[in-house]
Design a protein around this motif. Sequence first.
Motif, PDB file in Angstrom:
ATOM      1  N   PRO A  61      -2.564   1.710  -5.236  1.00 25.62           N
ATOM      2  CA  PRO A  61      -3.440   2.290  -4.209  1.00 25.62           C
ATOM      3  C   PRO A  61      -3.524   1.432  -2.946  1.00 25.62           C
ATOM      4  O   PRO A  61      -3.894   1.937  -1.891  1.00 25.62           O
ATOM      5  CB  PRO A  61      -4.805   2.369  -4.897  1.00 25.62           C
ATOM      6  CG  PRO A  61      -4.725   1.419  -6.021  1.00 25.62           C
ATOM      7  CD  PRO A  61      -3.306   1.360  -6.453  1.00 25.62           C
ATOM      8  N   ALA A  62      -3.170   0.139  -3.078  1.00 24.22           N
ATOM      9  CA  ALA A  62      -3.247  -0.724  -1.899  1.00 24.22           C
ATOM     10  C   ALA A  62      -2.046  -0.520  -0.978  1.00 24.22           C
ATOM     11  O   ALA A  62      -1.975  -1.116   0.092  1.00 24.22           O
ATOM     12  CB  ALA A  62      -3.329  -2.193  -2.321  1.00 24.22           C
ATOM     13  N   TRP A  63      -1.099   0.331  -1.394  1.00 29.09           N
ATOM     14  CA  TRP A  63       0.127   0.494  -0.614  1.00 29.09           C
ATOM     15  C   TRP A  63      -0.144   1.108   0.754  1.00 29.09           C
ATOM     16  O   TRP A  63       0.363   0.650   1.767  1.00 29.09           O
ATOM     17  CB  TRP A  63       1.127   1.340  -1.405  1.00 29.09           C
ATOM     18  CG  TRP A  63       2.264   1.819  -0.569  1.00 29.09           C
ATOM     19  CD1 TRP A  63       2.570   3.082  -0.230  1.00 29.09           C
ATOM     20  CD2 TRP A  63       3.263   1.000   0.084  1.00 29.09           C
ATOM     21  NE1 TRP A  63       3.672   3.124   0.577  1.00 29.09           N
ATOM     22  CE2 TRP A  63       4.117   1.854   0.781  1.00 29.09           C
ATOM     23  CE3 TRP A  63       3.493  -0.388   0.135  1.00 29.09           C
ATOM     24  CZ2 TRP A  63       5.197   1.390   1.519  1.00 29.09           C
ATOM     25  CZ3 TRP A  63       4.572  -0.846   0.883  1.00 29.09           C
ATOM     26  CH2 TRP A  63       5.411   0.040   1.556  1.00 29.09           C
ATOM     27  N   MET A  64      -1.013   2.145   0.785  1.00 27.80           N
ATOM     28  CA  MET A  64      -1.253   2.891   2.027  1.00 27.80           C
ATOM     29  C   MET A  64      -1.807   1.990   3.148  1.00 27.80           C
ATOM     30  O   MET A  64      -1.233   1.939   4.239  1.00 27.80           O
ATOM     31  CB  MET A  64      -2.203   4.051   1.717  1.00 27.80           C
ATOM     32  CG  MET A  64      -2.301   5.083   2.791  1.00 27.80           C
ATOM     33  SD  MET A  64      -0.709   5.887   3.133  1.00 27.80           S
ATOM     34  CE  MET A  64      -1.196   6.836   4.550  1.00 27.80           C
ATOM     35  N   PRO A  65      -2.906   1.242   2.867  1.00 29.78           N
ATOM     36  CA  PRO A  65      -3.394   0.332   3.921  1.00 29.78           C
ATOM     37  C   PRO A  65      -2.353  -0.711   4.323  1.00 29.78           C
ATOM     38  O   PRO A  65      -2.206  -1.004   5.517  1.00 29.78           O
ATOM     39  CB  PRO A  65      -4.606  -0.353   3.281  1.00 29.78           C
ATOM     40  CG  PRO A  65      -4.979   0.478   2.134  1.00 29.78           C
ATOM     41  CD  PRO A  65      -3.779   1.234   1.703  1.00 29.78           C
ATOM     42  N   THR A  66      -1.613  -1.245   3.336  1.00 29.02           N
ATOM     43  CA  THR A  66      -0.608  -2.263   3.659  1.00 29.02           C
ATOM     44  C   THR A  66       0.443  -1.679   4.596  1.00 29.02           C
ATOM     45  O   THR A  66       0.845  -2.305   5.581  1.00 29.02           O
ATOM     46  CB  THR A  66       0.089  -2.747   2.371  1.00 29.02           C
ATOM     47  OG1 THR A  66      -0.874  -2.798   1.343  1.00 29.02           O
ATOM     48  CG2 THR A  66       0.737  -4.082   2.561  1.00 29.02           C
ATOM     49  N   TRP A  67       0.884  -0.460   4.286  1.00 26.67           N
ATOM     50  CA  TRP A  67       1.908   0.193   5.098  1.00 26.67           C
ATOM     51  C   TRP A  67       1.410   0.399   6.530  1.00 26.67           C
ATOM     52  O   TRP A  67       2.159   0.195   7.489  1.00 26.67           O
ATOM     53  CB  TRP A  67       2.278   1.517   4.414  1.00 26.67           C
ATOM     54  CG  TRP A  67       3.336   2.345   5.086  1.00 26.67           C
ATOM     55  CD1 TRP A  67       3.281   3.670   5.344  1.00 26.67           C
ATOM     56  CD2 TRP A  67       4.615   1.900   5.568  1.00 26.67           C
ATOM     57  NE1 TRP A  67       4.431   4.076   5.961  1.00 26.67           N
ATOM     58  CE2 TRP A  67       5.262   3.012   6.116  1.00 26.67           C
ATOM     59  CE3 TRP A  67       5.250   0.654   5.603  1.00 26.67           C
ATOM     60  CZ2 TRP A  67       6.531   2.930   6.686  1.00 26.67           C
ATOM     61  CZ3 TRP A  67       6.522   0.569   6.174  1.00 26.67           C
ATOM     62  CH2 TRP A  67       7.152   1.703   6.697  1.00 26.67           C
ATOM     63  N   ILE A  68       0.120   0.763   6.683  1.00 26.14           N
ATOM     64  CA  ILE A  68      -0.430   0.959   8.033  1.00 26.14           C
ATOM     65  C   ILE A  68      -0.466  -0.365   8.780  1.00 26.14           C
ATOM     66  O   ILE A  68      -0.101  -0.436   9.964  1.00 26.14           O
ATOM     67  CB  ILE A  68      -1.837   1.601   7.950  1.00 26.14           C
ATOM     68  CG1 ILE A  68      -1.707   3.043   7.472  1.00 26.14           C
ATOM     69  CG2 ILE A  68      -2.525   1.571   9.309  1.00 26.14           C
ATOM     70  CD1 ILE A  68      -3.019   3.728   7.215  1.00 26.14           C
ATOM     71  N   VAL A  69      -0.880  -1.435   8.059  1.00 21.95           N
ATOM     72  CA  VAL A  69      -0.927  -2.749   8.713  1.00 21.95           C
ATOM     73  C   VAL A  69       0.472  -3.162   9.159  1.00 21.95           C
ATOM     74  O   VAL A  69       0.664  -3.674  10.271  1.00 21.95           O
ATOM     75  CB  VAL A  69      -1.548  -3.801   7.761  1.00 21.95           C
ATOM     76  CG1 VAL A  69      -1.350  -5.194   8.321  1.00 21.95           C
ATOM     77  CG2 VAL A  69      -3.028  -3.521   7.570  1.00 21.95           C
ATOM     78  N   ILE A  70       1.488  -2.881   8.296  1.00 23.53           N
ATOM     79  CA  ILE A  70       2.867  -3.213   8.678  1.00 23.53           C
ATOM     80  C   ILE A  70       3.240  -2.472   9.961  1.00 23.53           C
ATOM     81  O   ILE A  70       3.803  -3.041  10.898  1.00 23.53           O
ATOM     82  CB  ILE A  70       3.838  -2.851   7.532  1.00 23.53           C
ATOM     83  CG1 ILE A  70       3.618  -3.784   6.345  1.00 23.53           C
ATOM     84  CG2 ILE A  70       5.288  -2.925   7.983  1.00 23.53           C
ATOM     85  CD1 ILE A  70       4.364  -3.388   5.099  1.00 23.53           C
ATOM     86  N   LYS A  71       2.874  -1.181  10.035  1.00 22.23           N
ATOM     87  CA  LYS A  71       3.223  -0.389  11.218  1.00 22.23           C
ATOM     88  C   LYS A  71       2.523  -0.939  12.467  1.00 22.23           C
ATOM     89  O   LYS A  71       3.106  -0.988  13.546  1.00 22.23           O
ATOM     90  CB  LYS A  71       2.837   1.085  10.995  1.00 22.23           C
ATOM     91  CG  LYS A  71       3.809   1.802  10.077  1.00 22.23           C
ATOM     92  CD  LYS A  71       3.714   3.304  10.211  1.00 22.23           C
ATOM     93  CE  LYS A  71       2.634   3.872   9.350  1.00 22.23           C
ATOM     94  NZ  LYS A  71       2.746   5.333   9.178  1.00 22.23           N
ATOM     95  N   GLU A  87      10.218   1.963  -2.394  1.00 18.43           N
ATOM     96  CA  GLU A  87       9.652   2.618  -3.584  1.00 18.43           C
ATOM     97  C   GLU A  87       9.082   1.590  -4.553  1.00 18.43           C
ATOM     98  O   GLU A  87       7.999   1.797  -5.116  1.00 18.43           O
ATOM     99  CB  GLU A  87      10.745   3.438  -4.290  1.00 18.43           C
ATOM    100  CG  GLU A  87      11.276   4.584  -3.443  1.00 18.43           C
ATOM    101  CD  GLU A  87      10.904   5.921  -4.023  1.00 18.43           C
ATOM    102  OE1 GLU A  87      10.927   6.023  -5.269  1.00 18.43           O
ATOM    103  OE2 GLU A  87      10.584   6.838  -3.249  1.00 18.43           O
ATOM    104  N   THR A  88       9.839   0.466  -4.717  1.00 22.37           N
ATOM    105  CA  THR A  88       9.368  -0.568  -5.654  1.00 22.37           C
ATOM    106  C   THR A  88       8.070  -1.184  -5.148  1.00 22.37           C
ATOM    107  O   THR A  88       7.156  -1.449  -5.920  1.00 22.37           O
ATOM    108  CB  THR A  88      10.426  -1.670  -5.817  1.00 22.37           C
ATOM    109  OG1 THR A  88      10.870  -2.036  -4.530  1.00 22.37           O
ATOM    110  CG2 THR A  88      11.595  -1.217  -6.644  1.00 22.37           C
ATOM    111  N   MET A  89       7.994  -1.370  -3.818  1.00 21.36           N
ATOM    112  CA  MET A  89       6.765  -1.912  -3.229  1.00 21.36           C
ATOM    113  C   MET A  89       5.590  -0.968  -3.491  1.00 21.36           C
ATOM    114  O   MET A  89       4.481  -1.398  -3.805  1.00 21.36           O
ATOM    115  CB  MET A  89       6.938  -2.069  -1.713  1.00 21.36           C
ATOM    116  CG  MET A  89       7.816  -3.222  -1.297  1.00 21.36           C
ATOM    117  SD  MET A  89       7.049  -4.812  -1.628  1.00 21.36           S
ATOM    118  CE  MET A  89       5.799  -4.824  -0.366  1.00 21.36           C
ATOM    119  N   GLN A  90       5.886   0.345  -3.368  1.00 25.09           N
ATOM    120  CA  GLN A  90       4.858   1.352  -3.573  1.00 25.09           C
ATOM    121  C   GLN A  90       4.300   1.271  -4.990  1.00 25.09           C
ATOM    122  O   GLN A  90       3.093   1.351  -5.202  1.00 25.09           O
ATOM    123  CB  GLN A  90       5.481   2.731  -3.335  1.00 25.09           C
ATOM    124  CG  GLN A  90       4.531   3.718  -2.719  1.00 25.09           C
ATOM    125  CD  GLN A  90       5.273   4.884  -2.104  1.00 25.09           C
ATOM    126  OE1 GLN A  90       6.490   4.861  -1.940  1.00 25.09           O
ATOM    127  NE2 GLN A  90       4.552   5.913  -1.781  1.00 25.09           N
TER     128      GLN A  90
END
Lengths: 206, 343
Positions: free
Chosen positions: B10-20, B2-5
């Motif tokens: 707005p950059a959270w979504m692409p970052t999360w996909i890259v992590i996956k 949550e804190t990362m979010q």
Amino acid sequence: MDFASLVFYFFAAILLLSALRVVTAKNPVHAALALVLAFFTAAGIWLLLEAEFLAITLVLVYVGAVMVLFIFVVMMLDINIEEMRKGFWDYLPIAALVAGLMAVEMVVVLGGDRFGLTAPAPLPADFSNTKQLGLLLYTDYVYAFELAAVILLVAIVAAIALTLRRRPNRKIIDVGWQVRQTHEGRIRMVNLKPQKPEAKPVEDDE
Amino acid sequence: METMQQLLGPAWMPTWIVIKIVVIVLPLLIAVAYLTYAERKIIGWMQVRMGPNRVGFFGYRLWGLGQPIADAVKLMTKEIMLPTGANKTLFLTAPVLAIAPAMAAWAVVPFNDRMVLANVDASLLYIMAITSMGVYGVVVAGWASNSKYALLGALRSAAQIVSYEIAMGFALVGVLMSAQSLNLVEIVQHQAGGFWQWYWLPLFPLFIVYLIAGVAETNRAPFDVAEGESEIVAGFHVDYSGMAFAVFFLAEYANMILVAALVAIMFLGGWLSPLPFLPDSMVWLFAKMSFVLFCFLWFRATFPRYRYDQIMRLGWKVFIPVTLVWILVVGAFMQTPLGYLFH
């Protein structure tokens, strides 16, 4: 500019450049590979338009099968480019006519609002393009669809019939015959007595 | 999380996909490395040899577990040679064309009900489309090398892959008829209820066809005429060295793991447990994939290479009729009260 239009312009630029390379590349293999790229980016644009079934089928059929066979043939040809350039001016009028017709068609489609065409309303997120297409193809358009399939089948049979040559002495393999072979047809067992050449009489030479 | 979010906005979504993506691709590459080790060890045991057993870590031999790392380091430090008269751009693009589809297909492969990078509606179609692009790496490599052996390998491979793709596609048509869905998650969920409910049983001919066509699609023995060491040296990658060769190698093994995952998902119940009282988990999926991969290695140690005309005969005259007949059988049964057999 939102993300979707950014992606659109990116794909559109690649599509135009690769389409240009198809007609300007000197090497036919390069031209064919540029066409592959054009198909692939076109599929990307169709995905943006939520036509996922058409987009994936474009990649599956054109990129995965048709163009592979195309490149297969082009790779083996020894094409003289000078020879091909000769007909340029002869073909120009026909090519210009086709290009003009295509331009008119594009204007009609893109300027659809002026001619009373309306864009379809956006669909909900769980709308299945594939299912809807299947339902339409097998209900409303079933005769046209089946007819197209029969025509394709006729084309396949005709293509094979045209190129099939019956030559004598074909080296054809009958797998059933090969499997049925046993040692009896191949090896003849003979009971041979061991034979010795008659010993020469020993000559005494002194 | 949550804190990362909040931190990234707005950059959270692409970052999360890259992590996956990294979470999927990194274990895949490690699995590729150790699949080569497993191959050498298993074939070694089948041929009563030891296999690699020297390279280990920190002075311990550890049954040769360091071998794949040593091989990778060796390949990375070797020179990439460019043959005379080769088309430089295409020569260097070909390995990328080979490995990109092998990686991209993993985007829709589900590991359990929720763990999938992109749960798209037509994921089965996507897999078929993306895997059909793998042939370009082989064809472009063969043509750009400016060598007759490479070109022959490329031609053989193109003909073989196009032929077996048809049988493979028809086998998948049977699966989607039974599951009534193109979504891989739903296909697995349709097979719930013990190992006798998985599609290998009602679709047995299609299962066999898919498994063998999978071996042919990945250019593995006994269908490895594209490489054919004894006839055309190493086929399409004969002129590749160093990392460029390693990328082809990676692509072949990544494709093997992908085919194993697809067989497990579509015919062996994916992450479902074989007996209803055992819990479903990703471990089952990996166990089934390992079994299929073991079969791949087993085939290589067992069968001699097919002759080219025999490959074509098997693909066109055996597999395609078998799949067509079985699709008819499934379709006919679905119209009768016995349709539940093919659910």
